[in-house]
Design a protein around this motif. Sequence first.
Motif, PDB file in Angstrom:
ATOM      1  N   GLY A 217       0.835  -1.015  -0.157  1.00  0.00           N
ATOM      2  CA  GLY A 217      -0.061   0.279  -0.091  1.00  0.00           C
ATOM      3  C   GLY A 217       0.962   1.275   0.048  1.00  0.00           C
ATOM      4  N   VAL A 218       2.062   1.057  -0.631  1.00  0.00           N
ATOM      5  CA  VAL A 218       2.914   2.640  -0.741  1.00  0.00           C
ATOM      6  C   VAL A 218       3.427   2.725  -2.099  1.00  0.00           C
ATOM      7  CG1 VAL A 218       3.777   2.121   1.634  1.00  0.00           C
ATOM      8  CG2 VAL A 218       4.877   0.845  -0.244  1.00  0.00           C
ATOM      9  N   THR A 219       3.866   3.689  -2.367  1.00  0.00           N
ATOM     10  CA  THR A 219       4.560   4.113  -3.806  1.00  0.00           C
ATOM     11  C   THR A 219       6.021   4.104  -3.412  1.00  0.00           C
ATOM     12  OG1 THR A 219       4.664   6.498  -3.225  1.00  0.00           O
ATOM     13  CG2 THR A 219       2.587   5.426  -4.412  1.00  0.00           C
ATOM     14  N   GLU A 220       6.888   4.234  -4.448  1.00  0.00           N
ATOM     15  CA  GLU A 220       8.378   4.453  -4.522  1.00  0.00           C
ATOM     16  C   GLU A 220       8.678   5.595  -3.469  1.00  0.00           C
ATOM     17  OE1 GLU A 220      12.195   3.419  -4.253  1.00  0.00           O
ATOM     18  OE2 GLU A 220      10.386   2.184  -5.028  1.00  0.00           O
ATOM     19  N   GLU A 221       7.789   6.875  -3.628  1.00  0.00           N
ATOM     20  CA  GLU A 221       8.135   7.938  -2.724  1.00  0.00           C
ATOM     21  C   GLU A 221       8.054   7.659  -1.356  1.00  0.00           C
ATOM     22  OE1 GLU A 221       6.326   7.868  -5.801  1.00  0.00           O
ATOM     23  OE2 GLU A 221       8.361   8.651  -6.668  1.00  0.00           O
ATOM     24  N   ASN A 222       7.234   6.999  -0.886  1.00  0.00           N
ATOM     25  CA  ASN A 222       6.841   6.850   0.382  1.00  0.00           C
ATOM     26  C   ASN A 222       7.138   5.358   0.916  1.00  0.00           C
ATOM     27  OD1 ASN A 222       4.291   5.823  -0.445  1.00  0.00           O
ATOM     28  ND2 ASN A 222       3.286   6.394   1.138  1.00  0.00           N
ATOM     29  N   TRP A 223       7.828   4.616   0.211  1.00  0.00           N
ATOM     30  CA  TRP A 223       8.018   3.170   0.558  1.00  0.00           C
ATOM     31  C   TRP A 223       8.362   2.788   1.945  1.00  0.00           C
ATOM     32  CZ3 TRP A 223      12.471   0.587   1.908  1.00  0.00           C
ATOM     33  CH2 TRP A 223      13.479   1.359   2.093  1.00  0.00           C
ATOM     34  N   ARG A 224       9.134   3.593   2.790  1.00  0.00           N
ATOM     35  CA  ARG A 224       9.451   3.236   3.766  1.00  0.00           C
ATOM     36  C   ARG A 224       8.128   3.067   4.979  1.00  0.00           C
ATOM     37  NH1 ARG A 224      13.360   6.226   1.791  1.00  0.00           N
ATOM     38  NH2 ARG A 224      15.448   5.608   1.950  1.00  0.00           N
ATOM     39  N   ASP A 225       7.349   3.839   4.607  1.00  0.00           N
ATOM     40  CA  ASP A 225       5.876   3.354   5.108  1.00  0.00           C
ATOM     41  C   ASP A 225       5.483   1.919   5.321  1.00  0.00           C
ATOM     42  OD1 ASP A 225       5.843   6.333   5.799  1.00  0.00           O
ATOM     43  OD2 ASP A 225       4.406   6.536   4.406  1.00  0.00           O
ATOM     44  N   GLY A 226       5.999   1.220   4.398  1.00  0.00           N
ATOM     45  CA  GLY A 226       5.762  -0.278   4.445  1.00  0.00           C
ATOM     46  C   GLY A 226       6.223  -0.954   5.691  1.00  0.00           C
ATOM     47  N   ALA A 227       7.140  -0.254   6.397  1.00  0.00           N
ATOM     48  CA  ALA A 227       7.513  -1.020   7.700  1.00  0.00           C
ATOM     49  C   ALA A 227       6.854  -0.886   8.753  1.00  0.00           C
ATOM     50  CB  ALA A 227       9.027  -0.119   7.984  1.00  0.00           C
ATOM     51  N   ALA A 228       5.816  -0.324   8.574  1.00  0.00           N
ATOM     52  CA  ALA A 228       4.529  -0.391   9.597  1.00  0.00           C
ATOM     53  C   ALA A 228       3.937  -1.911   9.539  1.00  0.00           C
ATOM     54  CB  ALA A 228       3.455   0.707   9.154  1.00  0.00           C
ATOM     55  N   THR A 229       3.995  -2.192   8.212  1.00  0.00           N
ATOM     56  CA  THR A 229       3.368  -3.464   8.097  1.00  0.00           C
ATOM     57  C   THR A 229       4.395  -4.701   8.486  1.00  0.00           C
ATOM     58  OG1 THR A 229       1.891  -2.750   6.343  1.00  0.00           O
ATOM     59  CG2 THR A 229       2.151  -5.200   6.439  1.00  0.00           C
ATOM     60  N   ASP A 230       5.829  -4.630   8.024  1.00  0.00           N
ATOM     61  CA  ASP A 230       6.719  -5.431   7.985  1.00  0.00           C
ATOM     62  C   ASP A 230       8.031  -4.592   8.299  1.00  0.00           C
ATOM     63  OD1 ASP A 230       8.784  -7.317   8.219  1.00  0.00           O
ATOM     64  OD2 ASP A 230       7.803  -8.571   6.791  1.00  0.00           O
ATOM     65  N   PRO A 231       8.390  -4.584   9.385  1.00  0.00           N
ATOM     66  CA  PRO A 231       9.771  -3.729   9.676  1.00  0.00           C
ATOM     67  C   PRO A 231      10.777  -4.258   8.866  1.00  0.00           C
ATOM     68  CG  PRO A 231       9.249  -5.150  11.763  1.00  0.00           C
ATOM     69  CD  PRO A 231       7.985  -5.184  10.867  1.00  0.00           C
ATOM     70  N   ASN A 232      11.058  -5.566   8.331  1.00  0.00           N
ATOM     71  CA  ASN A 232      12.000  -5.921   7.645  1.00  0.00           C
ATOM     72  C   ASN A 232      12.130  -5.335   6.181  1.00  0.00           C
ATOM     73  OD1 ASN A 232      13.642  -7.794   9.563  1.00  0.00           O
ATOM     74  ND2 ASN A 232      11.578  -9.010   9.444  1.00  0.00           N
ATOM     75  N   PHE A 233      10.804  -4.489   5.856  1.00  0.00           N
ATOM     76  CA  PHE A 233      10.585  -4.154   4.673  1.00  0.00           C
ATOM     77  C   PHE A 233      11.695  -3.004   4.378  1.00  0.00           C
ATOM     78  CE2 PHE A 233       8.209  -1.484   1.414  1.00  0.00           C
ATOM     79  CZ  PHE A 233       8.207  -2.459   0.424  1.00  0.00           C
TER      80      PHE A 233
END
Length: 304
Positions: A217-233
């Motif tokens: 549920g992210v884009t390349e611009e805010n991809w770090r927000d994916g860590a909320a789902t899996d911190p290993n992202f």
Amino acid sequence: MTQPLTGKIALVAGATRGAGRQIAVQLGAAGATVYATGRSTRAGRSEMDRPETIEETAELVSAAGGTGIAVQVDHLVPEQVRDLVARIDAEQGQLDVLVNDIWGGDPLVTWEKPVWEQPLDAGFRTLRLAVDTHIITSHFALPLLIRKPGGLVVEMGDGTKAYNDKNYRLSVFYDLAKVSVNRLAFSQAHELKPHGCTAVALTPGWIRSEAMLEHFGVTEENWRDGAATDPNFLISETPAFVGRAVAALAADEEKARWHGESVDAGTLSKVYDFTDLDGSQPEGFRYITEVVDAGKPADVTGYR
């Protein structure tokens, strides 16, 4: 800008999206003419049913500084692959780089279920898409590639041989597919050696493909927000990272040092001194082995 692959001809089989697309783009950025193949075009989608097209890939290759040529090909159909290679021969008279990146199995894979619960039709189609396509493509393309020494074949997979030999890869069919791709590089290396050409198995780490970004549920611009789902992202990498790995291999006059080897993009980044788009050098498989598989808390410090 230095373009070490000017005058080189590449075929990226399976270049519609993900790693294949960026491999084509990065080869183009290094000056290559790239034939980008796949099934999805602006006229219609493949069974993947995604919006990316080979025409877009070709345009990105040309925008990066190379020459992109889109060709619709189903790599399970020998006649289509034969005609593709005949076209490359007629138009270029050479082939310097072959990247077997064909996959298309994501919609078919049933994760974490034993073989007796796996749907056989989907499983066998996965193997056809992952293995048969690579063999068919090499069958027709390698006679052109071996006309002169220095050619490169890259078998794209998921996981190095060292990693896959010790780890179960999510299902019998997926596991077999990815082990087979690595072995194909080894086998082709044996057959190519007398012709002075090199075959390598290459894997990205945790790749932020278009589908992966959507999944988180992210884009390349805010991809770090994916860590909320899996911190290993946070160890993940763009497809451009492995694309730069292929470009570095192709430009290496001593590429034969990798002959028959299985390697990941993170390892090659240290050897060839390239980075991901953000300037980092993520070592995805070292992280997966030492942190994720070891059950340690997510922490990418020292891994990118």
